[in-house]
Design an enzyme around this catalytic site. Structure first.
Site, mmCIF file in Angstrom:
data_model
loop_
_atom_site.group_PDB
_atom_site.id
_atom_site.type_symbol
_atom_site.label_atom_id
_atom_site.label_comp_id
_atom_site.label_asym_id
_atom_site.label_seq_id
_atom_site.Cartn_x
_atom_site.Cartn_y
_atom_site.Cartn_z
ATOM 1 N N ASP A 1 0.387 -8.793 1.777
ATOM 2 C CA ASP A 1 -0.624 -7.910 1.398
ATOM 3 C C ASP A 1 -1.408 -8.896 0.613
ATOM 4 O OD1 ASP A 1 -2.367 -5.912 -0.143
ATOM 5 O OD2 ASP A 1 -0.715 -4.459 0.959
ATOM 6 N N THR B 1 -8.635 10.403 12.455
ATOM 7 C CA THR B 1 -10.268 10.406 12.377
ATOM 8 C C THR B 1 -10.667 10.045 13.908
ATOM 9 O OG1 THR B 1 -11.975 9.370 11.316
ATOM 10 C CG2 THR B 1 -10.248 7.967 11.754
ATOM 11 N N GLY C 1 0.617 -1.058 0.017
ATOM 12 C CA GLY C 1 0.008 0.184 -0.015
ATOM 13 C C GLY C 1 0.737 1.221 0.059
ATOM 14 N N TYR C 2 0.056 2.469 -0.185
ATOM 15 C CA TYR C 2 0.846 3.629 -0.120
ATOM 16 C C TYR C 2 1.751 4.087 1.022
ATOM 17 C CZ TYR C 2 0.912 8.808 -0.300
ATOM 18 O OH TYR C 2 1.358 10.098 0.014
ATOM 19 N N SER D 1 -5.225 6.895 12.955
ATOM 20 C CA SER D 1 -5.643 8.081 12.198
ATOM 21 C C SER D 1 -6.208 9.255 13.088
ATOM 22 C CB SER D 1 -6.933 7.601 11.270
ATOM 23 O OG SER D 1 -7.463 8.738 10.520
ATOM 24 N N TYR E 1 -15.295 3.296 9.453
ATOM 25 C CA TYR E 1 -13.788 3.221 9.279
ATOM 26 C C TYR E 1 -13.276 3.701 10.647
ATOM 27 C CZ TYR E 1 -9.232 4.799 8.111
ATOM 28 O OH TYR E 1 -7.725 5.109 8.188
ATOM 29 N N LYS F 1 -10.633 2.125 13.911
ATOM 30 C CA LYS F 1 -9.347 2.638 14.337
ATOM 31 C C LYS F 1 -9.458 2.797 15.776
ATOM 32 C CE LYS F 1 -7.074 2.454 10.548
ATOM 33 N NZ LYS F 1 -6.150 1.759 10.278
ATOM 34 N N ASN G 1 -10.832 9.587 -3.299
ATOM 35 C CA ASN G 1 -11.659 10.242 -2.435
ATOM 36 C C ASN G 1 -10.970 11.351 -1.856
ATOM 37 O OD1 ASN G 1 -13.800 8.270 -2.130
ATOM 38 N ND2 ASN G 1 -12.041 6.784 -1.352
ATOM 39 N N ASN G 2 -9.492 11.500 -1.687
ATOM 40 C CA ASN G 2 -8.860 12.434 -0.884
ATOM 41 C C ASN G 2 -8.285 13.471 -2.002
ATOM 42 O OD1 ASN G 2 -7.710 9.500 0.642
ATOM 43 N ND2 ASN G 2 -8.883 11.070 1.576
ATOM 44 N N TYR H 1 -2.076 9.044 12.204
ATOM 45 C CA TYR H 1 -1.738 10.005 11.204
ATOM 46 C C TYR H 1 -2.784 11.085 10.803
ATOM 47 C CZ TYR H 1 0.332 5.172 9.948
ATOM 48 O OH TYR H 1 1.077 4.018 9.860
HETATM 49 P P1 NAD Z 1 -3.556 1.329 1.171
HETATM 50 O O1 NAD Z 1 -4.854 1.101 0.953
HETATM 51 O O2 NAD Z 1 -2.764 2.144 0.062
HETATM 52 O O3 NAD Z 1 -2.809 0.395 1.795
HETATM 53 C C1 NAD Z 1 -3.437 -0.718 2.700
HETATM 54 C C2 NAD Z 1 -2.887 -2.129 2.269
HETATM 55 O O4 NAD Z 1 -3.607 -3.096 2.929
HETATM 56 C C3 NAD Z 1 -3.311 -2.367 0.719
HETATM 57 O O5 NAD Z 1 -2.142 -2.667 0.170
HETATM 58 C C4 NAD Z 1 -4.323 -3.456 0.962
HETATM 59 O O6 NAD Z 1 -4.191 -4.361 -0.378
HETATM 60 C C5 NAD Z 1 -3.771 -4.085 2.128
HETATM 61 N N1 NAD Z 1 -4.976 -4.792 2.771
HETATM 62 C C6 NAD Z 1 -6.076 -4.494 3.065
HETATM 63 N N2 NAD Z 1 -6.671 -5.222 3.892
HETATM 64 C C7 NAD Z 1 -5.920 -6.552 3.858
HETATM 65 C C8 NAD Z 1 -5.904 -7.923 4.274
HETATM 66 N N3 NAD Z 1 -6.909 -8.277 5.090
HETATM 67 N N4 NAD Z 1 -4.903 -8.675 4.226
HETATM 68 C C9 NAD Z 1 -3.542 -8.436 3.479
HETATM 69 N N5 NAD Z 1 -3.443 -6.882 3.138
HETATM 70 C C10 NAD Z 1 -4.700 -5.981 3.271
HETATM 71 O O7 NAD Z 1 -3.783 2.420 2.433
HETATM 72 P P2 NAD Z 1 -2.819 3.515 3.142
HETATM 73 O O8 NAD Z 1 -3.261 4.850 2.804
HETATM 74 O O9 NAD Z 1 -1.386 3.137 2.715
HETATM 75 O O10 NAD Z 1 -3.032 3.210 4.582
HETATM 76 C C11 NAD Z 1 -2.399 2.462 5.440
HETATM 77 C C12 NAD Z 1 -2.874 2.443 6.821
HETATM 78 O O11 NAD Z 1 -2.856 3.908 7.437
HETATM 79 C C13 NAD Z 1 -4.285 2.075 6.889
HETATM 80 O O12 NAD Z 1 -4.360 1.102 7.989
HETATM 81 C C14 NAD Z 1 -5.227 3.141 6.873
HETATM 82 O O13 NAD Z 1 -6.423 2.974 7.660
HETATM 83 C C15 NAD Z 1 -4.188 4.045 7.732
HETATM 84 N N6 NAD Z 1 -4.371 5.450 7.439
HETATM 85 C C16 NAD Z 1 -4.246 5.945 6.366
HETATM 86 C C17 NAD Z 1 -4.526 7.344 6.188
HETATM 87 C C18 NAD Z 1 -4.582 7.974 4.789
HETATM 88 O O14 NAD Z 1 -5.032 9.264 4.540
HETATM 89 N N7 NAD Z 1 -3.930 7.399 3.865
HETATM 90 C C19 NAD Z 1 -4.647 8.355 7.207
HETATM 91 C C20 NAD Z 1 -4.952 7.737 8.525
HETATM 92 C C21 NAD Z 1 -4.607 6.307 8.702
HETATM 93 N N1 UFG Z 2 -11.672 17.988 -0.518
HETATM 94 C C1 UFG Z 2 -12.171 18.609 -1.687
HETATM 95 N N2 UFG Z 2 -12.508 18.152 -2.806
HETATM 96 C C2 UFG Z 2 -11.993 16.906 -3.090
HETATM 97 C C3 UFG Z 2 -11.808 16.123 -1.870
HETATM 98 C C4 UFG Z 2 -11.364 16.694 -0.681
HETATM 99 O O1 UFG Z 2 -12.618 19.954 -1.336
HETATM 100 O O2 UFG Z 2 -12.167 16.350 -3.935
HETATM 101 C C5 UFG Z 2 -11.484 18.578 0.639
HETATM 102 C C6 UFG Z 2 -12.144 18.138 1.946
HETATM 103 O O3 UFG Z 2 -13.464 18.609 1.693
HETATM 104 C C7 UFG Z 2 -11.490 18.403 2.960
HETATM 105 C C8 UFG Z 2 -9.929 18.420 2.425
HETATM 106 O O4 UFG Z 2 -10.102 18.507 0.984
HETATM 107 O O5 UFG Z 2 -11.557 19.686 3.435
HETATM 108 C C9 UFG Z 2 -9.128 16.994 2.732
HETATM 109 O O6 UFG Z 2 -10.114 16.011 2.419
HETATM 110 P P1 UFG Z 2 -9.343 14.773 2.281
HETATM 111 O O7 UFG Z 2 -10.303 13.564 1.774
HETATM 112 O O8 UFG Z 2 -7.936 14.386 1.504
HETATM 113 O O9 UFG Z 2 -8.840 14.162 3.726
HETATM 114 P P2 UFG Z 2 -9.747 14.107 5.113
HETATM 115 O O10 UFG Z 2 -9.203 14.991 6.059
HETATM 116 O O11 UFG Z 2 -11.286 14.514 4.737
HETATM 117 O O12 UFG Z 2 -9.758 12.544 5.392
HETATM 118 C C10 UFG Z 2 -8.591 12.048 5.948
HETATM 119 C C11 UFG Z 2 -8.567 10.591 5.639
HETATM 120 C C12 UFG Z 2 -9.727 9.881 6.364
HETATM 121 C C13 UFG Z 2 -9.504 10.113 7.643
HETATM 122 C C14 UFG Z 2 -9.767 11.614 7.910
HETATM 123 C C15 UFG Z 2 -9.471 12.026 9.304
HETATM 124 O O13 UFG Z 2 -8.854 10.216 4.119
HETATM 125 O O14 UFG Z 2 -9.401 8.418 6.169
HETATM 126 O O15 UFG Z 2 -8.711 12.213 7.166
HETATM 127 O O16 UFG Z 2 -8.199 11.615 10.075
HETATM 128 F F1 UFG Z 2 -10.668 9.649 8.297
#
Ligand code: NAD
Ligand code: UFG
Length: 345
Positions: free
Chosen positions: A35, A134, A14-15, A132, A156, A160, A205-206, A184
């Site tokens: 993974d 969140t 993952g990322y 997170s 979600y 967490k 989504n982000n 994070y």
């Molecule tokens: P991501 O989706 O890129 O990475 C998650 C990885 O986990 C993926 O490669 C997916 O294939 C793997 N995975 C999911 N379920 C699995 C399972 N049951 N068995 C094996 N592999 C599995 O997401 P990411 O952004 O790299 O996030 C990593 C972690 O950080 C997650 O726990 C996420 O909730 C947390 N997190 C992410 C963000 C964000 O904005 N990216 C913010 C806060 C927390």
């Molecule tokens: N936004 C836009 N347009 C878009 C996407 C996002 O205007 O197309 C705005 C949102 O409204 C927000 C900001 O950009 O104001 C950031 O949005 P993100 O979706 O990138 O991030 P969030 O903070 O809303 O969500 C992230 C993670 C969630 C986590 C949350 C709280 O993606 O998983 O932080 O930690 F739950």
């Protein structure tokens, strides 16, 4: 402990995990990844070999399957044995979690339980958990400190919050467990090589991956969700953190666990909030083209502003983010512009 302790990364393709993989190798750790590619591509693995210049030890499978996890411990034996686990594997789309709550509980909590059970079976008790911001829900006070009230507003977030509680409970009952819970904020950017980065499936989504796709011409404009928030320019404010800073935070957390043998919970953020408009402008500068945008209604469940007080991470881990918004945008753009179709292009 061996000279080069082996760390198991779940969700390794993952990322965030893929960037952490490289940071761990750079810090002298051996990495084993697992993974099931539910939200990632196997094509990240040759890229990791290319950048890291080392073999990628990897097991494909679902972390909810005890046999898959046992296989990881077996594969790691000739590598010196697993010393600690960083548990990234989870589903992470807030909207999807509202549509499919049971899938989120099953995957995220079932996965965490299975990982802890496997660790116990194999006598490993040092764990880093991906939490997170969140878990803070709608923050009462900014910047957010770790002792702020916790609440989840969607499945979600509940996974967490419950995950954190489960781990606290485990540590309270059995002193062998040492858990670093890392909250994070908003991870963005990409490795400076431009060879790995965020590769969301479907419509991002982000914010930053969406902006990146607008800049590269895949989408016509950014929809700015709300411009009537109580923030300096009316758009949402977040604490964007470069994914390489975040990755280094995991290295620091593992070092803390090994040296201190105690649990901790810390925010990983920069402490600096930026608005949607500020991010879109910075991205435009990095890409050398303006990011077209359209104001749209607020997105359900969004908070106005969310940024960390990162002081605890600095005090306990000696870690702080060093990369700024321009670095995040430049590195994201390098990845996006040279890999417009992500890993599968
Ligand atoms: P991501 O989706 O890129 O990475 C998650 C990885 O986990 C993926 O490669 C997916 O294939 C793997 N995975 C999911 N379920 C699995 C399972 N049951 N068995 C094996 N592999 C599995 O997401 P990411 O952004 O790299 O996030 C990593 C972690 O950080 C997650 O726990 C996420 O909730 C947390 N997190 C992410 C963000 C964000 O904005 N990216 C913010 C806060 C927390
Ligand atoms: N936004 C836009 N347009 C878009 C996407 C996002 O205007 O197309 C705005 C949102 O409204 C927000 C900001 O950009 O104001 C950031 O949005 P993100 O979706 O990138 O991030 P969030 O903070 O809303 O969500 C992230 C993670 C969630 C986590 C949350 C709280 O993606 O998983 O932080 O930690 F739950």
């Amino acid at each position: 402990m061996t000279a080069s302790p082996c760390i198991l990364l779940t969700g390794a393709a993952g990322y965030i995990a893929s960037h952490t993989w490289l940071a761990l190798q750079e810090a002298g750790f051996t990495v084993l990844g697992v993974d099931n590619f539910v939200n990632s591509s196997p094509n990240v693995l040759p890229r990791l070999r290319e950048i890291g210049g080392q073999p990628t030890h990897f097991v494909e499978g679902d972390v909810r399957d005890p046999a898959v996890l046992d296989r990881c411990f077996e594969v790691a034996r000739p590598l010196g044995g697993i010393r600690a686990v960083v548990h990234f594997a989870a589903l992470k789309a807030v909207g999807e979690s509202v549509e499919r709550p049971l899938d989120y509980f099953e995957n995220n909590l079932g996965g965490l339980l299975a990982v802890c059970q496997a660790m116990q079976r194999h006598g490993v008790f040092d764990l880093v958990f991906s939490s997170s911001a969140t878990v803070y829900g709608e923050p009462e006070r900014l910047p957010i400190t770790e002792d702020a009230p916790l609440r989840a507003t969607n499945p979600y977030g509940q996974t967490k919050l419950l995950g954190e509680e489960l781990l606290r409970g485990l540590g309270a009952c059995d002193a062998r467990w040492h858990v670093a819970t890392l909250r994070y904020f908003n991870p963005v950017g990409a490795h400076p090589s431009g060879r790995i980065g965020e590769d969301p499936r479907g419509v991002p989504n982000n914010l930053m991956p969406y902006v990146a796709q607008v800049a590269v011409g895949k989408r016509p404009h950014l929809n700015v969700f709300g411009n009537d928030y109580d923030t300096p320019d009316g758009t949402g404010v977040r604490d964007y953190i470069h994914v390489c800073d975040l990755a280094e935070g995991h290295v620091a957390a593992l070092r803390y666990l090994f040296a201190q043998q105690r649990s901790l919970t810390v925010n990983l953020g920069t402490g600096q909030g930026y608005s949607v408009l500020q991010l879109a402008q910075a991205y435009g500068r990095a890409a050398g083209r303006e990011v077209p945008l359209v104001f749209a209604p607020r997105r359900a469940g969004d908070v106005a502003a969310c940024y960390a007080d990162p002081a605890q991470a600095h005090a306990l881990l000696g870690w702080r983010a060093t990369r700024g918004l321009d670095d995040m945008c430049v590195d994201s753009w390098r990845w996006q512009s040279t890999n417009p179709g992500g890993f599968d292009s």
